[in-house]
Design an enzyme around this catalytic site. Structure first.
Site, PDB file in Angstrom:
ATOM      1  N   GLY A 171      -3.002  -7.904   4.779  1.00 49.28           N
ATOM      2  CA  GLY A 171      -3.280  -7.725   3.526  1.00 49.28           C
ATOM      3  C   GLY A 171      -3.448  -9.361   3.149  1.00 49.28           C
ATOM      4  O   GLY A 171      -4.455  -9.691   2.443  1.00 49.28           O
TER       5      GLY A 171
ATOM      6  N   CYS B 110       9.007 -12.404   0.427  1.00 43.17           N
ATOM      7  CA  CYS B 110       8.198 -13.520   0.555  1.00 43.17           C
ATOM      8  C   CYS B 110       9.075 -14.666  -0.472  1.00 43.17           C
ATOM      9  O   CYS B 110       9.053 -15.865   0.207  1.00 43.17           O
ATOM     10  CB  CYS B 110       6.717 -13.798   0.062  1.00 43.17           C
ATOM     11  SG  CYS B 110       5.907 -12.101   0.609  1.00 43.17           S
TER      12      CYS B 110
ATOM     13  N   HIS C 128       0.300  -1.875   7.497  1.00 37.37           N
ATOM     14  CA  HIS C 128       2.157  -1.724   7.916  1.00 37.37           C
ATOM     15  C   HIS C 128       2.713  -1.495   6.336  1.00 37.37           C
ATOM     16  O   HIS C 128       4.017  -1.272   6.234  1.00 37.37           O
ATOM     17  CB  HIS C 128       2.729  -3.227   8.264  1.00 37.37           C
ATOM     18  CG  HIS C 128       2.859  -4.279   7.549  1.00 37.37           C
ATOM     19  ND1 HIS C 128       4.115  -4.448   6.866  1.00 37.37           N
ATOM     20  CD2 HIS C 128       1.893  -5.173   7.000  1.00 37.37           C
ATOM     21  CE1 HIS C 128       3.766  -5.697   6.044  1.00 37.37           C
ATOM     22  NE2 HIS C 128       2.491  -6.047   6.199  1.00 37.37           N
TER      23      HIS C 128
HETATM   24  C1  LIG Z   1       2.544  -6.862   1.635  1.00 33.67           C
HETATM   25  C2  LIG Z   1       1.377  -7.402   0.676  1.00 33.67           C
HETATM   26  C3  LIG Z   1       0.347  -8.230   0.868  1.00 33.67           C
HETATM   27  C4  LIG Z   1       0.363  -9.165   2.314  1.00 33.67           C
HETATM   28  O1  LIG Z   1      -0.303  -8.015   3.437  1.00 33.67           O
HETATM   29  P1  LIG Z   1       0.167  -8.508   4.823  1.00 33.67           P
HETATM   30  O2  LIG Z   1      -0.323  -7.455   5.411  1.00 33.67           O
HETATM   31  O3  LIG Z   1       1.730  -8.408   4.926  1.00 33.67           O
HETATM   32  O4  LIG Z   1      -0.421  -9.631   4.919  1.00 33.67           O
HETATM   33  C5  LIG Z   1      -0.580  -8.632   0.047  1.00 33.67           C
HETATM   34  N1  LIG Z   1      -0.474  -8.161  -1.431  1.00 33.67           N
HETATM   35  C6  LIG Z   1       0.537  -7.449  -1.669  1.00 33.67           C
HETATM   36  C7  LIG Z   1       0.616  -6.641  -2.931  1.00 33.67           C
HETATM   37  C8  LIG Z   1       1.515  -6.950  -0.761  1.00 33.67           C
HETATM   38  O5  LIG Z   1       2.605  -6.001  -1.097  1.00 33.67           O
END
Ligand SMILES: *Cc1c(COP(=O)(O)O)cnc(C)c1O
Length: 388
Positions: A73, A327, A203
């Site tokens: 993400g 985070c 994930h």
């Molecule tokens: C978890 C998350 C991300 C980051 O995704 P990753 O695959 O962990 O890098 C980005 N945006 C939102 C809304 C998320 O919940």
């Protein structure tokens, strides 16, 4: 006694589905070819990737050639913002985001702001909603991108994306949606949302970590993100993460089949948890929108005590939850989402997020409702700021 842990932090990550793990394992052992190789072992891996591309596309109502694999993400969000910014800088340098975006969007926009772009951060109301009219008013002739998330990862509020999409379609402004919290957990299609780019992370939908996708609507001009080999139509270089891609594809296939049947049971358990907490504990507030929210999300602020203290006490009882977002945990800054929603910092410090998943049971919720009120009472008895 319940075995193992009670995992109520599915917004942070989800366990890998057993069928996903099984599908992935073949590509670590039996078939380890590089999809870019021309012999049969490579061709086999290449066709597995193309099958996964179709599975991802099917889940979000896109065409397979509009799906680009990324490392997750965060990369999808980075690519969407930087890629559109640098492909359109001759046209303009104005970008609009909301003030409650994930840090992957928020900090990327901030970086672009320090490198010649101009960023408008839209406010939200007390429930975390962006007003589509605010988007309309913020648009300028030099606006090159709007990025608003589908559902917020901390408070679960679902944004009015289709309404915003219609406005942007009329004005011809590219629209990026971070749908990491919704893809696989909540029904959606890119055409109903009216977006041009959409971020996916495996994930968060019972797939593996470190793999994701960016949907890019056909015809959208975007700069490449990684330079190197010519993978992904020469837009995102790097040797394919074959097991990861296969895992993401399988997770999407399972979600397409099974997610609709999981939504109501999860929502019912969430309601049981919500009602249980509000009837047993005084001075608690619900964060986010009362109805327009993810079915699995319960975010609360408990007056007079710290989210981190509750988290640690719950952990001692083998219950996994989050205070704010994963985070921001570890920093003393209150959540930017709760602050944007107008909560005073001292209230925001008492935030706790429960996010349920498909494996949670009523027995587990009963257990949490047994231990949590006791924890709150004990912490409040020691709190210098809590006055009954
Ligand atoms: C978890 C998350 C991300 C980051 O995704 P990753 O695959 O962990 O890098 C980005 N945006 C939102 C809304 C998320 O919940």
């Amino acid at each position: 006694m319940l075995k193992g842990v009670i995992y109520l932090d599915h917004a942070a990550t989800t366990p890998v589905h057993p069928l996903v793990r099984r599908e992935m394992s073949l590509w670590f052992t039996d078939s380890y070819g590089n999809p870019s190789s021309m012999y049969s072992v490579g061709v086999e891996a290449k066709s597995a990737i193309e099958a996964a591309r179709k599975q991802v596309a099917a889940l979000i109502g896109a065409a397979p050639e509009e799906i680009y694999f990324t490392s997750g993400g965060t990369e999808s969000d980075n690519w969407a913002l930087r890629g559109i910014a640098y492909a359109s800088e001759k046209k303009g340098k104005h970008i609009i985001i909301s003030s409650i975006e994930h840090h992957a969007v928020l900090d990327t926009a901030e970086w672009l702001g320090r490198h010649g772009f101009e960023i408008t951060r839209l406010p939200v109301d007390g429930t975390g909603l962006v007003d589509p009219d605010d988007v309309r008013k913020a648009l300028r002739p030099d606006t090159i991108l709007v990025s608003i998330m589908h559902a917020n990862n901390e408070v679960g509020t679902i944004e009015p994306i289709p309404e915003i999409g219609r406005i942007l379609r009329e004005r011809g402004v590219p629209f990026h949606v971070d749908a990491v919290q919704t893809v696989g957990n909540y029904p959606l299609s890119v055409n109903e949302l009216g977006c041009d780019l959409l971020s996916v992370s495996a994930h968060k939908l019972y797939g593996p970590k470190g793999i994701g996708a960016l949907y890019i609507r056909k015809g959208i001009r975007i700069d490449k993100y990684m330079t190197g080999g010519g993978q992904e139509s020469n837009k995102r270089a790097g040797t394919y993460n074959v097991p990861g891609i296969v895992g993401l594809g399988k997770a999407c296939e399972i979600a397409l089949e099974e997610m609709p049947a999981h939504i109501e049971p999860i929502r019912k358990l969430r309601e049981k948890l919500r009602e249980g907490i509000f009837s047993r504990i005084a001075d608690v507030r619900l964060n986010g929108h009362p109805e327009r929210r993810l079915p699995n999300n319960l975010s609360v602020c408990v007056q007079g005590i710290e989210g981190e203290s509750m988290l640690l006490c719950l952990d001692m009882n083998r219950v996994c939850v989050s205070s704010g977002s994963a985070c921001t945990t570890g920093s003393l800054e209150p959540s930017h989402v709760l602050i944007a929603m107008g909560l005073p910092p001292e209230v925001a410090h008492g935030s706790l997020r429960f996010t349920l998943g498909r494996d949670n049971t009523e027995e587990q919720i009963n257990y949490v409702l047994e231990v949590f009120p006791t924890i709150v009472k004990r912490l409040r008895d020691m709190s210098p700021t809590y006055r009954k």
